[in-house]
Design a protein around this motif. Sequence first.
Motif, PDB file in Angstrom:
ATOM      1  N   GLY A 214       0.808  -1.212   0.000  1.00 28.84           N
ATOM      2  CA  GLY A 214       0.000   0.000   0.000  1.00 28.84           C
ATOM      3  C   GLY A 214       0.836   1.252   0.000  1.00 28.84           C
ATOM      4  O   GLY A 214       0.598   2.170  -0.774  1.00 28.84           O
ATOM      5  N   PRO A 218      -3.491   5.454  -1.563  1.00 27.55           N
ATOM      6  CA  PRO A 218      -4.763   5.330  -0.842  1.00 27.55           C
ATOM      7  C   PRO A 218      -5.374   3.948  -1.049  1.00 27.55           C
ATOM      8  O   PRO A 218      -5.355   3.412  -2.161  1.00 27.55           O
ATOM      9  CB  PRO A 218      -5.639   6.418  -1.472  1.00 27.55           C
ATOM     10  CG  PRO A 218      -4.668   7.406  -2.053  1.00 27.55           C
ATOM     11  CD  PRO A 218      -3.485   6.589  -2.499  1.00 27.55           C
ATOM     12  N   ALA A 219      -5.906   3.382   0.025  1.00 30.78           N
ATOM     13  CA  ALA A 219      -6.505   2.053  -0.074  1.00 30.78           C
ATOM     14  C   ALA A 219      -7.629   2.030  -1.094  1.00 30.78           C
ATOM     15  O   ALA A 219      -7.830   1.031  -1.797  1.00 30.78           O
ATOM     16  CB  ALA A 219      -7.017   1.622   1.298  1.00 30.78           C
ATOM     17  N   ALA A 220      -8.373   3.131  -1.190  1.00 28.36           N
ATOM     18  CA  ALA A 220      -9.480   3.188  -2.139  1.00 28.36           C
ATOM     19  C   ALA A 220      -8.986   3.124  -3.581  1.00 28.36           C
ATOM     20  O   ALA A 220      -9.644   2.540  -4.452  1.00 28.36           O
ATOM     21  CB  ALA A 220     -10.293   4.466  -1.924  1.00 28.36           C
ATOM     22  N   GLU A 221      -7.809   3.695  -3.839  1.00 24.24           N
ATOM     23  CA  GLU A 221      -7.277   3.666  -5.200  1.00 24.24           C
ATOM     24  C   GLU A 221      -6.819   2.259  -5.571  1.00 24.24           C
ATOM     25  O   GLU A 221      -7.060   1.798  -6.692  1.00 24.24           O
ATOM     26  CB  GLU A 221      -6.113   4.649  -5.329  1.00 24.24           C
ATOM     27  CG  GLU A 221      -5.619   4.819  -6.758  1.00 24.24           C
ATOM     28  CD  GLU A 221      -4.574   5.904  -6.908  1.00 24.24           C
ATOM     29  OE1 GLU A 221      -4.237   6.248  -8.049  1.00 24.24           O
ATOM     30  OE2 GLU A 221      -4.085   6.412  -5.867  1.00 24.24           O
ATOM     31  N   LEU A 222      -6.162   1.583  -4.645  1.00 24.99           N
ATOM     32  CA  LEU A 222      -5.762   0.194  -4.894  1.00 24.99           C
ATOM     33  C   LEU A 222      -6.982  -0.698  -5.073  1.00 24.99           C
ATOM     34  O   LEU A 222      -7.014  -1.574  -5.949  1.00 24.99           O
ATOM     35  CB  LEU A 222      -4.897  -0.313  -3.739  1.00 24.99           C
ATOM     36  CG  LEU A 222      -4.454  -1.780  -3.817  1.00 24.99           C
ATOM     37  CD1 LEU A 222      -3.674  -2.046  -5.087  1.00 24.99           C
ATOM     38  CD2 LEU A 222      -3.629  -2.145  -2.587  1.00 24.99           C
ATOM     39  N   ALA A 223      -8.012  -0.473  -4.261  1.00 27.32           N
ATOM     40  CA  ALA A 223      -9.247  -1.246  -4.403  1.00 27.32           C
ATOM     41  C   ALA A 223      -9.893  -0.975  -5.757  1.00 27.32           C
ATOM     42  O   ALA A 223     -10.456  -1.885  -6.383  1.00 27.32           O
ATOM     43  CB  ALA A 223     -10.212  -0.899  -3.274  1.00 27.32           C
ATOM     44  N   SER A 226      -7.832  -2.774  -8.586  1.00 27.87           N
ATOM     45  CA  SER A 226      -7.978  -4.232  -8.463  1.00 27.87           C
ATOM     46  C   SER A 226      -9.376  -4.691  -8.851  1.00 27.87           C
ATOM     47  O   SER A 226      -9.538  -5.702  -9.551  1.00 27.87           O
ATOM     48  CB  SER A 226      -7.663  -4.665  -7.027  1.00 27.87           C
ATOM     49  OG  SER A 226      -6.342  -4.308  -6.652  1.00 27.87           O
ATOM     50  N   ASP A 283       1.379  -3.265  -6.260  1.00 28.43           N
ATOM     51  CA  ASP A 283       0.373  -3.875  -5.395  1.00 28.43           C
ATOM     52  C   ASP A 283      -0.840  -4.364  -6.174  1.00 28.43           C
ATOM     53  O   ASP A 283      -1.457  -5.370  -5.810  1.00 28.43           O
ATOM     54  CB  ASP A 283      -0.055  -2.883  -4.313  1.00 28.43           C
ATOM     55  CG  ASP A 283       1.060  -2.608  -3.315  1.00 28.43           C
ATOM     56  OD1 ASP A 283       2.083  -3.315  -3.364  1.00 28.43           O
ATOM     57  OD2 ASP A 283       0.925  -1.685  -2.502  1.00 28.43           O
ATOM     58  N   THR A 284      -1.187  -3.681  -7.263  1.00 28.45           N
ATOM     59  CA  THR A 284      -2.291  -4.155  -8.096  1.00 28.45           C
ATOM     60  C   THR A 284      -1.935  -5.490  -8.746  1.00 28.45           C
ATOM     61  O   THR A 284      -2.778  -6.395  -8.837  1.00 28.45           O
ATOM     62  CB  THR A 284      -2.646  -3.129  -9.186  1.00 28.45           C
ATOM     63  OG1 THR A 284      -2.961  -1.873  -8.578  1.00 28.45           O
ATOM     64  CG2 THR A 284      -3.839  -3.598 -10.005  1.00 28.45           C
ATOM     65  N   VAL A 287      -2.332  -8.155  -5.956  1.00 27.59           N
ATOM     66  CA  VAL A 287      -3.728  -8.447  -5.621  1.00 27.59           C
ATOM     67  C   VAL A 287      -4.414  -9.200  -6.755  1.00 27.59           C
ATOM     68  O   VAL A 287      -5.116 -10.197  -6.529  1.00 27.59           O
ATOM     69  CB  VAL A 287      -4.491  -7.147  -5.297  1.00 27.59           C
ATOM     70  CG1 VAL A 287      -5.992  -7.428  -5.141  1.00 27.59           C
ATOM     71  CG2 VAL A 287      -3.949  -6.512  -4.025  1.00 27.59           C
TER      72      VAL A 287
END
Length: 304
Positions: A214, A218-223, A226, A283-284, A287
């Motif tokens: 991460g 931002p966690a929202a951007e990685l989410a 993905s 990270d993408t 995941v």
Amino acid sequence: MILGFATIVAVIGVGALVAHLGVVDLGAQQVLSRVAFFVASPALLVTTVAQADVSDVLSRSLVATVAGVAVPAAGYAALAGWRWRRTSGEQVIGALASSYVNAGNLGLPVAAYVLGDAALVAPTLLLQLLVLQPLALAVLDADVRGRRPSVGDVLLRPFTNPLTIGTLVGLLLSVTGWQLPPIVADPVELIGAMAVPGMLLAYGIALRLGPGFGGVVPAAELALTSSLKLAVQPLVAYAVAHHALGLTGHPLLAVVVCSSLPTAQNIFVHATRYDRSTTLARDTILVTTIGAVPIITLVVWLLG
């Protein structure tokens, strides 16, 4: 399918292990990424595209594949520019992470083992190599120079990029049927063989020595990246292929499976090369590589 994923994870693990043991430092990741980008990957593209049947890309499957790429890529770029104020280069890396599938070192074995024909990944592979990658690299080159890409940048700049040059040489060989003499082909093939392991080793080193999972992303951007890759892309490809184009059976399965592949490792190489959204790309990939296994299994169960 399991063998393809296991091989990738094993090589990434070796990269992380040698980094953990102190055999290499973070600088080795930069060296491996640059060698993969400037030397090995162009050689691999020459041999890969030269062996592909270019006519395979001109099919109904291509339309569904394009739609599956365009929707998540455009969705990320629009939201990231508005929500997180990402630059054009950062938007390109995020868009690629959301839509550019691992059609080479993972797509080929998955197509062979799951679909029964490695050639079924050709439309996705050629679309990415001949269209998406050159356009993305043109924007990244312009972003590094601190100005918006002009029409000339988009049209001409890709031809100075080693990946695009390798793709075009392979395309020329495929279209004409020419073959490189062994004294040229053998070294090119040998150098190209280090592209995939080089990328994977560099990725493993970055996982161990780079910022934690991460990082500052931002966690929202990685989410977002993905979920666009794992869910939106295969759903859009399915909807267009089945409902708009009338594909059924094995051709439909091929389109959806190829769209369900995880983000390609070379997006991390591009991010490192241009120093744009490196952690997001890394990270993408992680995941989506983990998440693609149950996704592809579900697709095969539902459509196979």
